[in-house]
Scaffold this motif. Structure first.
Motif, PDB file in Angstrom:
ATOM      1  N   LEU A  69       0.829  -1.205   0.000  1.00 42.15           N
ATOM      2  CA  LEU A  69       0.000   0.000   0.000  1.00 42.15           C
ATOM      3  C   LEU A  69       0.867   1.260   0.000  1.00 42.15           C
ATOM      4  O   LEU A  69       0.685   2.165  -0.813  1.00 42.15           O
ATOM      5  N   PHE A  70       1.845   1.275   0.914  1.00 42.17           N
ATOM      6  CA  PHE A  70       2.693   2.465   1.014  1.00 42.17           C
ATOM      7  C   PHE A  70       3.544   2.626  -0.235  1.00 42.17           C
ATOM      8  O   PHE A  70       3.733   3.728  -0.746  1.00 42.17           O
ATOM      9  N   PHE A  71       4.044   1.531  -0.755  1.00 47.43           N
ATOM     10  CA  PHE A  71       4.830   1.663  -1.975  1.00 47.43           C
ATOM     11  C   PHE A  71       3.951   2.148  -3.116  1.00 47.43           C
ATOM     12  O   PHE A  71       4.360   3.001  -3.916  1.00 47.43           O
ATOM     13  N   GLY A  72       2.725   1.636  -3.161  1.00 46.83           N
ATOM     14  CA  GLY A  72       1.791   2.062  -4.202  1.00 46.83           C
ATOM     15  C   GLY A  72       1.557   3.556  -4.162  1.00 46.83           C
ATOM     16  O   GLY A  72       1.520   4.223  -5.201  1.00 46.83           O
ATOM     17  N   MET A  73       1.446   4.116  -2.961  1.00 44.43           N
ATOM     18  CA  MET A  73       1.248   5.568  -2.825  1.00 44.43           C
ATOM     19  C   MET A  73       2.408   6.318  -3.449  1.00 44.43           C
ATOM     20  O   MET A  73       2.223   7.241  -4.242  1.00 44.43           O
ATOM     21  N   ALA A  98       5.860  13.218  -3.833  1.00 43.30           N
ATOM     22  CA  ALA A  98       5.343  12.052  -4.560  1.00 43.30           C
ATOM     23  C   ALA A  98       4.442  11.220  -3.659  1.00 43.30           C
ATOM     24  O   ALA A  98       3.353  10.792  -4.054  1.00 43.30           O
ATOM     25  N   PHE A  99       4.884  11.026  -2.423  1.00 46.16           N
ATOM     26  CA  PHE A  99       4.131  10.197  -1.489  1.00 46.16           C
ATOM     27  C   PHE A  99       2.773  10.830  -1.172  1.00 46.16           C
ATOM     28  O   PHE A  99       1.735  10.161  -1.172  1.00 46.16           O
ATOM     29  N   LEU A 100       2.810  12.140  -0.901  1.00 46.27           N
ATOM     30  CA  LEU A 100       1.556  12.817  -0.543  1.00 46.27           C
ATOM     31  C   LEU A 100       0.594  12.874  -1.714  1.00 46.27           C
ATOM     32  O   LEU A 100      -0.616  12.743  -1.542  1.00 46.27           O
ATOM     33  N   PHE A 101       1.146  13.030  -2.927  1.00 45.63           N
ATOM     34  CA  PHE A 101       0.284  13.008  -4.101  1.00 45.63           C
ATOM     35  C   PHE A 101      -0.412  11.652  -4.215  1.00 45.63           C
ATOM     36  O   PHE A 101      -1.612  11.561  -4.470  1.00 45.63           O
ATOM     37  N   ILE A 253      -2.267  -0.288  -8.520  1.00 45.36           N
ATOM     38  CA  ILE A 253      -1.648   0.480  -7.436  1.00 45.36           C
ATOM     39  C   ILE A 253      -0.701  -0.336  -6.546  1.00 45.36           C
ATOM     40  O   ILE A 253       0.423   0.058  -6.300  1.00 45.36           O
ATOM     41  N   GLY A 254      -1.145  -1.481  -6.078  1.00 48.39           N
ATOM     42  CA  GLY A 254      -0.314  -2.190  -5.097  1.00 48.39           C
ATOM     43  C   GLY A 254       0.477  -3.344  -5.676  1.00 48.39           C
ATOM     44  O   GLY A 254       1.128  -4.084  -4.949  1.00 48.39           O
TER      45      GLY A 254
END
Lengths: 399, 445
Positions: A69-73, A98-101, A253-254
């Motif tokens: 999930l976090f990598f997908g973000m 990038a992460f927040l987007f 995404i994931g």
């Protein structure tokens, strides 16, 4: 936490049979058991019980999904900003940006997933008067991870209603379903809205609004005879094996990061939720098939060899979907067969049909055949037992 | 001749409160009770009324469907109360014990199967002989293909036979000699292969098997499955060593002496020890001043298969263990968070068995009942060539042919005890299996 406990005890009578909010007991119970484990005690048989229950198990699975999930973000933001940089619309961006987007894009999907799915579960639970079982807790997290980032939310909502009702509730709810509900959602989207689920414009956030952008997945490009590259305007970035392993490639995404999925796999295996037999035999099946194709080597997809296992939904499907204990085979021998067939057929369909996301559909197919596989495995044990009697009769007759 | 059996699947649950190998000095109870519910499937018909005087070995009730099977008083005294429940079901027959126990004298004959059967039935010792399939009292008319004795109990906190049966070797041998008359087949005795046993080392007239492995290796059902499995239509009988001692004593002395060495165990017992007493004893004196708290679960038997009784209840007729555990009727805040509370079996896997650490577990179910979700977990602790989940499911949907196919003839509820402990869906598996066996008795017989 006594005040909270007192609060629950205070309003509980309203929800009990005869209370004025009796119908809403499943909702109350779900919230209560979220905070407190029930005070149910054993009455007979084994007076002691292990500390693991379904709620706790499902929590582990959701935690195991967090790395992906976090990598997908991050990956969402990474590709979004990469295309802007390549097109000269932006100079640079930070990791945090990038992460927040990614978070900004992903959060609505997660919210829709849980809101719609749990809504359906609540309705069924109230209608049938049973508790809300934890199955959707995991399904709700799986769904956002297997869709493209730019999928319209209303389509997702429609698909989830279909997936939860047809994939699970009509069978009787958690533990009774034949198909993996998250995969039913995915399959529904694939057939109902194909243009939003494939092609080269859906995998990178905002790509459809950008000219000259090709955000096709590696499999998509290989399938059309190209190589594993990201093309933005005239810039051609060829993906390395490392990119595929870490996950800096376009995709659902994931699903992109093999390493994040592996971390999840370790958590699942340590906690005993997933079957190592399915994962291992799936890898063996995939390896065998991709090796055979590499020997043949007629097109780029065949030449891709073992790297097939790093891209597309292979790793994610194998670790998080194929191992779903409810829809997979239930016997240990069956698990070997089931896993092997998933690995083998996924690569087969991917290459021969040019069907990039074959993994998901193969798992659904094998979900359907899982009871049949189990049937033959169990029958073998029944035959062994019956043979014992026959042997005995033969022996007695010959004596 | 001995044969070795190695059991791989299973787990040894290490609980706090193992009985220290010494005898506690406990005054004899005043009241003893026989509970018909201890004898599964028996409908009792009374032979005594309140006020009757009985000797040890005198019948208190018999089985409605087979009046040869008698249930006799373990002590002498006056029948003081017959406790009845709903629909006048008999729950307990209480006997106020005389200051000195007097015994009914039995004329011992042991030359043939018929002689032995008659004495066993008449004295009430027949009820110690159970049959597989179905795990009920044996039918005296049956011809068992073999008799099985498990010489060790691998269940958590179980009484150690080597200590409990010390000095009873002669009775034990006599018991084996007697029951071997009941079958034309073998008498199989299984002992713990991982340590040498003092009680069983000189026993003769048996086929000896060394069994090694974690619990349920000591379960007689597991041993039967690996030695000589029960097929459809076959019968095997089982007796436990402590009951063999009573049978042996009966044939040595002519008296029915239901003496028991009971292990008092569990984390809530201040001084877990052994107690010499008699079957059916009131446990009040045994627990008196020996409990750490009041909020406890008293179990006649072990933590996996015992029966819940009250603190002034009576020892189950077959039990040689009393276990006291903390009652777990509490809500735990965020109790479902992984690794926050003890979750010693599934999560930690087999490491739990090897650490040697002892746990104090309470009676909380640790979750709500759910449908079957997790697969493969029962198989880890179920050492049969049977698919436990398929068998349990076939019982749940009540398909007799399927139950037969899945191997119901070979199992008893106790074989599923561990599966019940680790079951994530919190299903009462032993109860389901018992119901399945009862259906089979009724339909197939």
């Amino acid at each position: 936490m006594k005040f909270l406990r007192d609060a629950f005890d205070g309003i509980k009578p309203d929800f009990m049979p005869g209370g004025k909010r009796e119908k809403f007991y499943p909702v109350f119970e779900t919230i209560e058991t979220f905070f407190f484990t029930p005070d149910h005690v054993t009455t007979s048989g084994s007076h002691i019980r292990d500390g693991v229950d379904i709620k706790r198990l499902m929590t582990v699975v959701v935690l195991a999904l967090f790395p992906a999930l976090f990598f997908g973000m991050y990956n969402i933001g990474y590709f979004h900003f990469e295309q802007l940089v390549a097109l000269g619309q932006q100079d640079s961006y930070t990791f945090m940006e990038a992460f927040l987007f990614g978070l900004w894009k992903l959060l609505p999907i997660i919210i829709v997933s849980y809101a719609v799915g749990l809504g359906v579960e609540f309705i069924f639970a109230m209608f049938y008067g049973h508790g809300i079982h934890e199955g959707y807790f995991v399904t709700g997290m799986l769904i956002p991870l297997i869709v493209p980032v730019d999928l319209p939310l209303w389509m997702l909502a429609v698909a989830i209603v279909f997936g939860v009702v047809i994939g699970k509730e009509i069978f009787g709810g958690t533990g009774m379903n034949i198909l993996n509900p998250a995969l039913v959602v995915r399959a529904f989207l694939f057939f109902a809205y194909p243009t939003f689920m494939s092609g080269d414009k859906v995998w990178v956030a905002g790509a459809s609004e950008v000219d000259g952008m090709s955000g096709a997945t590696i499999l998509g490009q290989l399938g059309s005879g190209g190589d594993a590259a990201l093309q933005v305007g005239s810039v051609n970035h060829v993906y390395s094996v490392m990119d595929m392993f870490v996950g800096l490639i376009p995709g659902s995404i994931g699903e992109t990061s093999t390493i994040a999925i592996l971390i999840g796999a370790v958590m699942l295996l340590l906690s005993g939720v997933a079957s190592w037999r399915i994962i291992l035999s799936g890898i063996i099946g995939g390896t065998v098939m991709s090796f055979l194709f590499q020997l043949w080597g007629a097109n780029p997809l065949m030449d891709f060899g073992w790297k097939h296992m790093l891209v597309g939904g292979f790793a994610f499907g194998l670790v998080f979907m194929a191992t779903d204990p409810v829809s997979a085979t239930q016997t240990n021998t069956g698990k070997w067969i089931y896993g092997f067939l998933i690995g083998f057929l996924s690569i087969l369909l991917r290459v021969l049909n040019g069907f990039p996301e074959a993994v998901m559909l193969v798992i659904l197919l094998l979900n359907v055949f899982a009871p049949t596989i189990d049937h033959y495995v169990v029958q073998a044990s029944v035959k062994r037992r019956n043979k014992r009697v026959e042997d005995k009769i033969k022996k007695a007759l010959s004596a | 001749m001995s044969q070795d059996i190695r059991i791989k699947r299973g787990v040894d649950i290490k609980l706090k409160g193992k009985a220290e190998k010494m005898f506690a000095n406990v005054p004899q109870a005043k009241v003893f009770a026989l509970r018909p519910d201890d004898f599964h499937g028996v409908t009792p018909k009374l032979t005594v009324k309140v006020g009757a005087q009985v000797k040890a070995g005198d019948s208190l009730f018999y089985s409605k469907y087979d009046d040869r099977i008698k249930f006799t008083s373990p002590v002498s005294g006056e029948v003081v109360e017959i406790v009845r429940g709903a629909k006048r079901k008999i729950l307990e027959v209480k006997v106020l014990v005389d200051s000195e126990v007097t015994y009914k004298e039995f004329q011992i004959k042991e030359s043939s199967k018929e002689d032995v059967t008659e004495i066993l039935l008449e004295s009430g010792a027949w009820v110690f002989i159970k049959q597989r399939p179905y795990d009920v009292i044996a039918n005296p008319s049956d011809k068992p293909k073999a008799i099985f004795i498990s010489g060790y109990n691998s269940a958590p906190l179980a009484a150690d036979y080597d200590f409990a049966l010390q000095g009873k070797e002669k009775s034990l041998q006599k018991g084996i000699d007697v029951i071997s008359k009941l079958t034309t087949g073998k008498v199989n005795l299984s002992v713990d292969g991982s340590q040498s046993s003092s009680v069983f080392q000189n026993i003769s007239g048996v086929e000896l098997h060394n069994v090694t492995g974690p619990h349920p290796a000591g379960n007689v059902g597991v041993q039967i499955h690996h030695i000589d499995p029960v097929n459809k239509g076959e019968r095997v009988w089982t007796v436990t060593p402590q009951d063999l001692v009573i049978i042996g004593d009966l044939f040595l002395t002519g008296k029915f002496n239901a003496e028991r060495v009971v292990a008092l165990t569990g984390s809530e017992v201040s001084q877990p020890r052994y107690v010499k007493t008699i079957a059916g004893t009131s446990i009040e004196n045994i627990l008196k001043d020996n409990l750490k708290s009041t909020n406890v679960r008293v179990i006649s038997g072990g933590p996996l298969t015992g029966t819940k009784i009250s603190q002034d209840g009576y020892l189950g007729y077959y039990d040689n263990q009393i276990t006291v555990l903390p009652e777990g009727k509490t809500h735990r805040f965020f109790g479902w968070v992984p690794w926050l509370y003890n979750n010693i079996f599934s999560m930690a896997g087999s490491s739990f068995a090897s650490t040697g650490k002892e746990y104090a577990m309470d009676t909380n179910k640790n979750g709500e009942t759910r449908g079957f979700v997790v697969t493969g977990e029962m198989e880890k602790v179920f050492p049969f060539d049977i698919y436990p989940m398929y068998l349990v499911k076939s019982i749940m949907y009540n398909d007799i042919g399927e139950m037969e196919n899945q191997g119901i003839y070979e199992v008893a509820p106790e074989d599923f005890a561990l599966a019940e402990v680790i079951n994530t869906s919190k299903i009462d598996i032993q109860k389901i299996v018992r119901e399945g066996l009862d259906v089979m008795i009724k339909e197939v017989g």
